[in-house]
Scaffold this motif. Structure first.
Motif, PDB file in Angstrom:
ATOM      1  N   ALA A 250       0.713  -1.217   0.112  1.00 43.47           N
ATOM      2  CA  ALA A 250      -0.027  -0.007   0.050  1.00 43.47           C
ATOM      3  C   ALA A 250       0.793   1.370  -0.150  1.00 43.47           C
ATOM      4  CB  ALA A 250      -0.976   0.028   1.021  1.00 43.47           C
ATOM      5  N   LEU A 251       1.951   1.220   0.679  1.00 46.60           N
ATOM      6  CA  LEU A 251       2.781   2.432   0.916  1.00 46.60           C
ATOM      7  C   LEU A 251       3.525   2.507  -0.539  1.00 46.60           C
ATOM      8  CD1 LEU A 251       3.870   4.631   2.788  1.00 46.60           C
ATOM      9  CD2 LEU A 251       5.877   3.181   3.297  1.00 46.60           C
ATOM     10  N   ALA A 252       3.922   1.498  -1.156  1.00 45.08           N
ATOM     11  CA  ALA A 252       4.686   1.748  -2.531  1.00 45.08           C
ATOM     12  C   ALA A 252       3.650   2.371  -3.424  1.00 45.08           C
ATOM     13  CB  ALA A 252       5.013   0.402  -2.953  1.00 45.08           C
ATOM     14  N   LYS A 253       2.373   1.881  -3.409  1.00 47.77           N
ATOM     15  CA  LYS A 253       1.518   2.503  -4.412  1.00 47.77           C
ATOM     16  C   LYS A 253       1.326   3.820  -4.016  1.00 47.77           C
ATOM     17  CE  LYS A 253      -1.463  -1.529  -5.226  1.00 47.77           C
ATOM     18  NZ  LYS A 253      -2.751  -2.246  -5.112  1.00 47.77           N
TER      19      LYS A 253
ATOM     20  N   GLY B 101       1.855  -6.282  -8.744  1.00 49.39           N
ATOM     21  CA  GLY B 101       2.223  -5.468  -9.683  1.00 49.39           C
ATOM     22  C   GLY B 101       3.488  -4.409  -9.065  1.00 49.39           C
ATOM     23  N   ILE B 102       3.906  -4.339  -7.953  1.00 51.03           N
ATOM     24  CA  ILE B 102       4.806  -3.633  -7.487  1.00 51.03           C
ATOM     25  C   ILE B 102       6.428  -4.440  -7.543  1.00 51.03           C
ATOM     26  CG2 ILE B 102       5.864  -2.589  -5.277  1.00 51.03           C
ATOM     27  CD1 ILE B 102       3.409  -1.125  -6.465  1.00 51.03           C
ATOM     28  N   ARG B 103       7.218  -3.739  -8.008  1.00 55.75           N
ATOM     29  CA  ARG B 103       8.458  -4.484  -8.270  1.00 55.75           C
ATOM     30  C   ARG B 103       9.233  -4.765  -6.889  1.00 55.75           C
ATOM     31  NH1 ARG B 103      13.024  -4.485 -12.079  1.00 55.75           N
ATOM     32  NH2 ARG B 103      14.558  -6.345 -10.962  1.00 55.75           N
ATOM     33  N   HIS B 104       9.835  -6.104  -6.659  1.00 54.89           N
ATOM     34  CA  HIS B 104      10.489  -6.281  -5.520  1.00 54.89           C
ATOM     35  C   HIS B 104      11.908  -6.900  -6.092  1.00 54.89           C
ATOM     36  CE1 HIS B 104       6.366  -6.481  -3.709  1.00 54.89           C
ATOM     37  NE2 HIS B 104       7.129  -6.732  -2.505  1.00 54.89           N
ATOM     38  N   TYR B 105      12.780  -6.393  -5.078  1.00 57.85           N
ATOM     39  CA  TYR B 105      14.100  -6.607  -5.311  1.00 57.85           C
ATOM     40  C   TYR B 105      14.568  -7.774  -4.260  1.00 57.85           C
ATOM     41  CZ  TYR B 105      14.117  -2.811  -8.424  1.00 57.85           C
ATOM     42  OH  TYR B 105      13.816  -1.840  -9.513  1.00 57.85           O
ATOM     43  N   LEU B 106      15.635  -8.621  -4.677  1.00 57.86           N
ATOM     44  CA  LEU B 106      16.191  -9.423  -3.480  1.00 57.86           C
ATOM     45  C   LEU B 106      15.208 -10.591  -3.320  1.00 57.86           C
ATOM     46  CD1 LEU B 106      18.032  -7.134  -3.702  1.00 57.86           C
ATOM     47  CD2 LEU B 106      18.811  -7.654  -1.322  1.00 57.86           C
TER      48      LEU B 106
END
Length: 323
Positions: A35-38, A70-75
């Motif tokens: 939610a925060l990333a959006k 749909g939020i890109r995640h790394y690692l």
């Protein structure tokens, strides 16, 4: 995107923004981070020592592609369980991800519960390189002979503060702290404190989620039950059948080592489940102790917002004044 009101460093240059969303295990970081990333037009970097491994999904409570929305995640899912992963590698990979996110004009959101990993990036902590590995080999041999709890007691004798922050099962970190002390005559906890006084290269907002302890512990217990229902035993069996030794660093993660012991006939499944719950509750307590020691953090207690996630989210967005 232009980031307004960003803090400047000592040279007068504007610092780039960084959001940290952390808290103890099972507190509810995953849902809120999405939610925060959006809201912030951000992308997420995982600060987790197990989710980085492929095939270790259930026991690490790894976010699913559907949950990522749909939020890109790394690692996440970038290494095999027998590949090396430590604080040095994490810092390098996280900084690469941060730069990639900046190149898109987005805000990096560092999310996870491994406080030391977060700290290494936030304050650009430098770790002394040691070419002489005699002490490491010495303590590795001692751990095999006398056990992990024994070398953890040795660490407590020379650096009680660091010993309080690391579980005896985390053999690699325990040995690293002992090795550092023998090679330098200094406590690793004191070295880290000095490094924490570094000026951060980021204009950061450090948010720590928390809940009433009883509620948090209930959530942890329910999560472990759900992991077993979802097939944690089968996941660990598949890893072992695939040739991943139970003594690997990755397999020392909470949930994996206990189920491996069950599959080896050393304990019952009910004993394994209770041990996972107990040790996870203890881990959550250590996490909170770590975050309370950190400087410039803002605690967000669910009870202060009547458990209304939307209210909490709005407060976080308002606190991110560089937007």
């Amino acid at each position: 995107m232009e980031w307004k009101h960003c803090e400047e460093n000592m040279s007068g240059r504007r610092k780039p923004p960084l959001v940290i969303l952390t808290g103890p295990t099972a507190v509810g970081k995953t849902e809120l981070s999405i939610a925060l990333a959006k809201r912030l037009d951000g992308e997420i970097i995982s600060a987790d020592s197990i989710q980085v491994y492929r095939g270790m999904d259930i026991g690490s409570a790894k976010i699913t592609p559907r949950e990522q929305q749909g939020i890109r995640h790394y690692l996440i899912d970038v290494l095999n369980p027998d590949e090396e992963f430590n604080i040095f590698i994490f810092k390098q990979m996280a900084e690469q991800a941060i730069n990639e996110i900046y190149s898109k004009g987005k805000i990096p959101i560092l999310t996870g519960g491994t406080g030391f990993y977060i700290q290494s990036v936030l304050y650009d902590i430098q770790f002394p390189e040691q070419e002489d590995n005699r002490w490491r080999l010495y303590y590795e041999a001692m751990a095999k002979e006398k056990g992990k709890e024994y070398i953890h007691r040795l660490l407590r004798e020379v650096d009680a503060e660091y010993a309080d922050s690391v579980h005896y099962n985390n053999e690699k970190r325990v040995i690293r702290a002992l090795e550092f002390y023998r090679q330098t005559g200094r406590k690793l906890s004191e070295h880290n404190k000095i490094q924490r006084d570094n000026e951060s290269p980021y204009d950061f907002r450090y948010f720590v989620l928390n809940r009433d302890r009883k509620i948090l512990y209930d959530r942890i217990n329910r999560r472990v039950d759900l992991m077993l229902e979802q097939g944690l035993t089968e996941e660990v069996k598949h890893l072992l059948d695939s040739g991943y030794d139970r003594n690997l660093v990755s397999m020392q993660g909470l949930g994996y080592k206990e189920i491996a012991a069950y599959l080896a006939g050393e304990i019952s499944l009910s004993e394994a489940a209770e041990t996972i719950k107990r040790d996870t509750r203890r881990f959550a307590k250590r996490q909170l102790t770590w975050f309370r020691r950190e400087k410039t953090v803002t605690f967000f207690n669910y009870e202060d917002f009547d458990n209304d996630t939307e209210q909490m989210l709005n407060a976080m967005v308002n606190a991110a004044v560089f937007i």
